[in-house]
Design an enzyme around this catalytic site. Structure first.
Site, PDB file in Angstrom:
ATOM      1  N   ASP A   1       0.768  -1.251   0.000  1.00 41.22           N
ATOM      2  CA  ASP A   1       0.000   0.000   0.000  1.00 41.22           C
ATOM      3  C   ASP A   1       0.804   1.309   0.000  1.00 41.22           C
ATOM      4  O   ASP A   1       1.791   1.423   0.728  1.00 41.22           O
ATOM      5  CB  ASP A   1      -0.846   0.104   1.281  1.00 41.22           C
ATOM      6  CG  ASP A   1      -1.550  -1.165   1.649  1.00 41.22           C
ATOM      7  OD1 ASP A   1      -1.497  -2.122   0.887  1.00 41.22           O
ATOM      8  OD2 ASP A   1      -2.161  -1.182   2.725  1.00 41.22           O
TER       9      ASP A   1
ATOM     10  N   GLU B   1     -10.491  -2.239   4.582  1.00 40.85           N
ATOM     11  CA  GLU B   1      -9.135  -1.741   4.861  1.00 40.85           C
ATOM     12  C   GLU B   1      -8.951  -0.356   4.247  1.00 40.85           C
ATOM     13  O   GLU B   1      -9.741   0.086   3.408  1.00 40.85           O
ATOM     14  CB  GLU B   1      -8.089  -2.676   4.223  1.00 40.85           C
ATOM     15  CG  GLU B   1      -8.140  -4.109   4.706  1.00 40.85           C
ATOM     16  CD  GLU B   1      -7.025  -5.006   4.122  1.00 40.85           C
ATOM     17  OE1 GLU B   1      -6.425  -5.750   4.895  1.00 40.85           O
ATOM     18  OE2 GLU B   1      -6.770  -4.955   2.913  1.00 40.85           O
TER      19      GLU B   1
HETATM   20  C1  FRU Z   1      -3.857  -3.583   2.818  1.00 44.36           C
HETATM   21  C2  FRU Z   1      -3.228  -4.006   4.139  1.00 44.36           C
HETATM   22  C3  FRU Z   1      -3.565  -3.029   5.232  1.00 44.36           C
HETATM   23  C4  FRU Z   1      -2.423  -3.208   6.182  1.00 44.36           C
HETATM   24  C5  FRU Z   1      -1.268  -3.457   5.262  1.00 44.36           C
HETATM   25  C6  FRU Z   1      -0.223  -4.372   5.812  1.00 44.36           C
HETATM   26  O1  FRU Z   1      -3.218  -4.051   1.692  1.00 44.36           O
HETATM   27  O2  FRU Z   1      -3.658  -5.316   4.461  1.00 44.36           O
HETATM   28  O3  FRU Z   1      -4.829  -3.214   5.792  1.00 44.36           O
HETATM   29  O4  FRU Z   1      -2.216  -2.091   7.005  1.00 44.36           O
HETATM   30  O5  FRU Z   1      -1.805  -4.007   4.083  1.00 44.36           O
HETATM   31  O6  FRU Z   1       0.902  -4.393   4.995  1.00 44.36           O
END
Ligand code: FRU
Length: 539
Positions: free
Chosen positions: A62, A244
């Protein structure tokens, strides 16, 4: 004093920008830098994008903490520097002066005994409400989720909490707050990804957090003490997976004074074409509670997947918008992770994994009695245009070659087109190469779907879920003409149909680069009013 804080960073930035502007003049140090990049990239030349951001090495997911300050767009990202699959998360860092070409910087935030550093956001605390600024400096405050891996392994449920860190050198380095966490876990397994926004209407900081299948809304006056205001999400939108990476912000409806609030919610799995995707909601916010606009809710209920998506392709996830864009610019600017949890850790790249999408400008439009977001690649991309191919008024009645690599390298291209008189047909663009790989995309009048078909696009066997279907997106516009912008890099395509009302982003891995672009009708001939193909030059 302010100068003192920023001096090191500014010096570095000046070097970066001198390097950028004087690429053709050769000095010793520039040569060394270019050479180092080439060595690092050589193994992966075939699949490393020409301009989409990738880390030089290792795993990325992300985008995090995006803010603009002093001429630079900052992009942090979920990063595991010691492997090419997901692992202990850090915040990697990159900067850009135009959101198109990026310079990777040293890692900004490291995991520690409290946990991995999961996704989050950053804001410029212009009025120093946090008190972290010293001597009149404007601190940058990052908020992230601590993920306590040991806690998770030992079967606890409260292993995610929210924490802050501040930077006094324009986001180059961060100091974690000594009183972390600032929001403790209420006993929920999924409790993460804080996104802060300054609410100038109600004059307070707001923060949205993904908590299971809901979004929680918090407010604060100082970025340290947070008050839970409300939640949203029960029975609304898509719930095929965990929620998320939310984002939340006010936007003026284009051409009016009406202001609406927009909420992004990423979901995995449960996307319209499988795996990860990001849905959005339009509504109102009274300073405490978000309520969805009734006409928008109606659209959701009538839509195929009970939601409306910022991108119907399979490779745009966890995207959010930049903080602190100056009013003189006024744009809402977005960028996402160009992959999908269905196969991200298996894609055929070794030294690095994953790229970001092109940055996009977002607009809110009133369409009929409801609202839609429109996404377009940022206009800054136009300054990289070089060779141009242009054709007007072509009757397409069979497979028609538009361009091949003798005329123009197709691996960094921007295309703008307009098609009319489609009637009972449809159009298919194809990118092909001499190995027989092909990537097809276009529109089918029969079922009113835009599509991307990567089933024959080259290496697809690394995951069953990569090329198991044709990705589809129902057309919502009733404009009789079809227009679009297409951004092509070595291993990605981003399609912005109908002025960005329907977007599709997908990645692909051909055995050798695609070197021909053609177009053909599904059934009956149609009119290609106009096509313009720009080679983008990043040398
Ligand atoms: C989304 C996610 C978030 C988390 C991160 C962990 O892709 O699952 O919810 O903070 O990636 O790397």
């Amino acid at each position: 004093m302010k100068r003192f804080y920023y001096s090191k960073f500014m010096l570095l930035m000046i070097c970066v920008s001198l390097f950028h502007n004087c690429k053709n003049k050769s000095t010793e140090s520039q040569k060394i830098e270019t050479k180092a990049d080439k060595v690092a990239y050589s193994e992966e030349e075939l699949y490393r994008p020409n301009f989409h951001f990738t880390p030089k090495k290792a795993w990325m997911n992300d985008p995090n903490g995006m803010f603009y300050y002093n001429g630079y767009y900052h992009l942090y990202f979920q990063y595991y520097p010691d492997g090419n699959v997901w692992g202990p998360m850090h915040w990697g860092h990159a900067v850009s002066s135009d959101m198109v070409t990026w310079k990777e910087m040293p890692i900004a935030i490291y995991p520690d005994e409290k946990g991995y550093i999961f996704s989050g956001s950053a804001v410029v605390d212009v009025n120093n409400t946090s008190g972290f600024g010293k001597g009149g400096g404007e601190p940058i405050i990052a908020m992230f989720t601590y993920h306590d891996m040991d806690g998770e392994k030992s079967g606890k449920t409260d292993y995610q909490s929210q924490a802050i860190a501040y930077s006094l050198d324009e986001g180059q380095t961060f100091t974690k707050y000594s009183e972390n966490p600032v929001i403790k876990n209420p006993g929920m397994k999924d409790f993460r990804d804080p996104k802060i926004v300054w609410d100038s209407i109600h004059e307070k900081w707001l923060m949205v957090l993904a908590a299971g299948q809901k979004i929680m809304f918090y407010s604060s006056s100082n970025l340290k003490d947070w008050k839970l205001e409300s939640d949203f999400g029960n029975g609304i939108g898509a719930h095929g997976g965990v929620w998320e990476c939310p984002d939340f912000f006010p936007m003026a409806v284009q051409g009016t004074d009406e202001v609406k609030w927009v909420l992004f919610v990423s979901i995995n799995p449960g996307g319209p074409n499988g795996g990860s995707a990001t849905q959005y909601f339009v509504g109102d916010f009274d300073g405490k509670q978000f309520s969805i606009d009734p006409s928008f809710e109606n659209d959701l209920n009538n839509s195929e997947h009970k939601s409306i998506w910022i991108d119907y392709g399979r490779d745009n996830y966890a995207g959010v918008t930049w903080a602190n864009i100056p009013d003189t610019d006024g744009r809402k600017l977005f960028l996402g992770w160009m992959s999908n949890w269905n196969y991200a850790q298996e894609v055929p790249t070794e030294t690095w994994r994953s790229a970001m999408t092109i940055a996009r400008a977002v607009e809110l439009q009133k369409i009929d009695s409801s609202y839609r977001l429109l996404f377009q690649p940022v206009k800054e991309i136009a300054s990289y245009r070089s060779t141009k191919f242009k054709e007007d008024s072509i009757i397409v009645n069979g497979n028609t070659k538009l361009i091949d690599s003798k005329l123009m390298d197709l691996s960094s291209t921007e295309i703008n087109f307009k098609i009319s008189d489609l009637e009972d047909s449809g159009f298919t663009f194809s990118l092909t190469n001499k190995f027989g790989d092909s990537l097809a995309f276009g529109y089918n009048t029969n079922d009113k779907n835009f599509f991307v078909d990567r089933r024959q696009s080259g290496k697809t066997g690394f995951s069953e879920k990569f090329a198991d279907r044709v990705s589809l997106a129902k057309r919502t516009s009733d404009n009789p003409d079809f227009s679009g912008t297409i951004i092509i890099d070595k291993t990605s395509i981003e399609l912005f149909f109908d002025d960005g009302e329907t977007v599709m982003t997908e990645i692909f891995f051909p055995n050798t680069p695609f070197d021909k672009l053609s177009i053909e009708p599904k059934k009956k001939e149609f009119f290609l009013d106009h096509i313009e193909i720009h080679k983008l030059n990043f040398n």
